[in-house]
Write a protein that holds these residues in place. Structure first.
Motif, PDB file in Angstrom:
ATOM      1  N   PHE A  89      80.653  30.796  61.524  1.00 39.66           N
ATOM      2  CA  PHE A  89      81.524  29.778  62.111  1.00 39.66           C
ATOM      3  C   PHE A  89      82.624  30.421  62.950  1.00 39.66           C
ATOM      4  O   PHE A  89      83.282  31.370  62.511  1.00 39.66           O
ATOM      5  CB  PHE A  89      82.166  28.922  61.015  1.00 39.66           C
ATOM      6  N   ASP A  90      82.817  29.874  64.157  1.00 37.63           N
ATOM      7  CA  ASP A  90      83.921  30.340  64.993  1.00 37.63           C
ATOM      8  C   ASP A  90      85.263  29.923  64.397  1.00 37.63           C
ATOM      9  O   ASP A  90      86.221  30.693  64.403  1.00 37.63           O
ATOM     10  CB  ASP A  90      83.796  29.772  66.415  1.00 37.63           C
ATOM     11  N   SER A 126      87.019  27.495  61.027  1.00 41.16           N
ATOM     12  CA  SER A 126      86.797  26.753  59.791  1.00 41.16           C
ATOM     13  C   SER A 126      88.144  26.332  59.214  1.00 41.16           C
ATOM     14  O   SER A 126      89.178  26.953  59.491  1.00 41.16           O
ATOM     15  CB  SER A 126      86.022  27.598  58.772  1.00 41.16           C
TER      16      SER A 126
END
Length: 424
Positions: A400-401, A403
């Motif tokens: 994930f870039d 979160s």
């Protein structure tokens, strides 16, 4: 005992998560990241020096703050790829907000500051988890700016719906209201505060008793998604979704920076008055914000000194102004505050805390008294709201870039007394 154990368990889990994410950040080193740069100019194209440029992600975390140099240039380094809101402020200019997509490498985003009303419309509500330009999406969305909030919401926050296309305001009494989106309200319109659900699908279908305990001076924008938003916000969001976006603290320099403002207002229709004081303090590692507000709304003067909905008029054919030009039982007092804090744990992680406390005293259901049903008693005593949000944001977490992990507490209390029962 059970509540204490649950609270202790949550705090322990949060601390463990913070430790893991911080450790992971050091272990990963510096993955591929980007930077955003550009020039800040005025309407004539001249460079603007000393403009504050901040980059905010969809969860409300401020990931970078800089000032433009003598040539109007700014650079924000070491940013994870993704969508952000770029906000630029400078005294004597209107705030500028624009959606930007930061890529690996360098992204260019020039800013043009105007004198007057904010023109650019940025939304984080229409596409959950992303910051987008409201004019470039298929979903219909209304973005109410801070200036318009101040102009409209002189009594209650629901007044932000005034003059918005596709949106209507319902005020069954001065202190409680509902926002209609495409003809639906109540359980069919999802209400959010800072991206956290404020209402639930279990509430009734009409007005919301506690909606107006969201203080208008706490907000920098309100976003209203018009049309079914069930895929993002649940099956009950048939009419749409309303998201109250509060002010956010920003980081400062090494020595720390203080900012703030104070506002007063008066409205002749209700002889109402009040104000707020907002203060912020920021360093390189953390930002703090506090807003204190209070207002007294007195009895309302109807147009032409005559209320056609009055029980006297409807049942007896007597003009409502027999008791004077102002409507009885329409006054109330509201006061409260907002505390927010952003802590930068490292280059990729932030902790965000927000606590809102508001109280409304002396309100009455005018629609159940002389303003409608003709009852003798319909009191709304001590409406109280405690709204707590704790959020941990992390960039570059595994696949994930961006979160975010959020915990919230929403306490809504009232002491209502009604003739013949508890009313509706």
């Amino acid at each position: 005992m059970k509540n204490s154990n649950s609270c202790a368990l949550f705090i322990s889990a949060l601390l463990l998560l913070v430790l893991c994410l911080t450790t992971e950040s050091h272990a990963q080193g510096n993955p591929q990241r980007g930077r955003i740069a550009g020039t800040v100019t005025d309407a004539a194209g001249a460079a603007v020096m000393g403009a504050a440029v901040s980059l905010v992600d969809a969860s409300g975390a401020v990931v970078g703050v800089v000032q433009s140099d003598t040539g109007g240039r700014y650079v924000i380094e070491n940013i994870a790829a993704g969508s952000y809101a770029l906000r630029t402020t400078k005294p004597t200019f209107a705030d500028a907000r624009q959606a930007v997509m930061v890529a690996v490498g360098e992204t260019t985003a020039n800013v043009r500051l105007e004198v007057g009303e904010l023109a650019a419309e940025v939304t984080v509500t229409a596409e959950a988890g992303n910051v987008v330009d409201a004019r470039r999406i298929d979903q219909q969305v209304n973005v109410v700016s801070e200036n318009r909030i101040a102009e409209r919401a002189s009594e209650v926050v629901a007044q932000v719906a005034d003059e918005e296309p596709g949106v209507n305001l319902q005020r069954t009494s001065p202190s409680i209201s509902g926002i209609f989106v495409r003809g639906l309200t109540g359980r069919n319109v999802a209400i959010y505060n800072d991206g956290v659900r404020f209402t639930t699908s279990a509430q009734r279908g009409g007005i919301n008793t506690f909606l107006n305990l969201n203080e208008a001076t706490n907000l920098e924008a309100v976003e209203i998604v018009r049309g079914a938003a069930t895929s993002q916000y649940g099956s009950d969001a048939l009419g749409g979704a309303v998201n109250f976006i509060p002010h956010r603290p920003v980081f400062g320099d090494r020595d720390g920076e203080f900012h703030g403002n104070a506002n007063l207002f008066f409205t002749s229709a209700s002889a109402g008055f009040g104000g707020n004081t907002l203060l912020t303090y920021g360093t390189e590692r953390y930002g703090l914000l506090a807003n204190l507000s209070a207002r007294r709304i007195n009895t309302l003067r109807p147009g032409g000194d005559f209320d056609t909905h009055s029980a006297l008029t409807r049942f007896l054919g007597i003009r409502s102004d027999i008791f004077g030009e102002r409507l009885p039982d329409t006054a109330f007092t509201q006061y409260g505050g907002l505390l927010r804090a952003n802590f930068a744990l490292n280059e990729t992680s932030q902790l965000i805390f927000s606590y809102t406390r508001n109280q409304q005293d002396g309100g009455k259901r005018y629609d159940q008294l002389l303003g409608g049903d003709g009852n003798l008693r319909a009191d709304l005593r001590n409406l109280m709201l405690d709204f707590l949000v704790a959020r941990l944001t992390k960039q570059n977490l595994g696949f994930f870039d961006n979160s975010a992990f959020t915990f919230s507490y929403n306490g809504q209390r009232e002491e209502r007394t009604n003739q013949g029962g508890q009313g509706n």
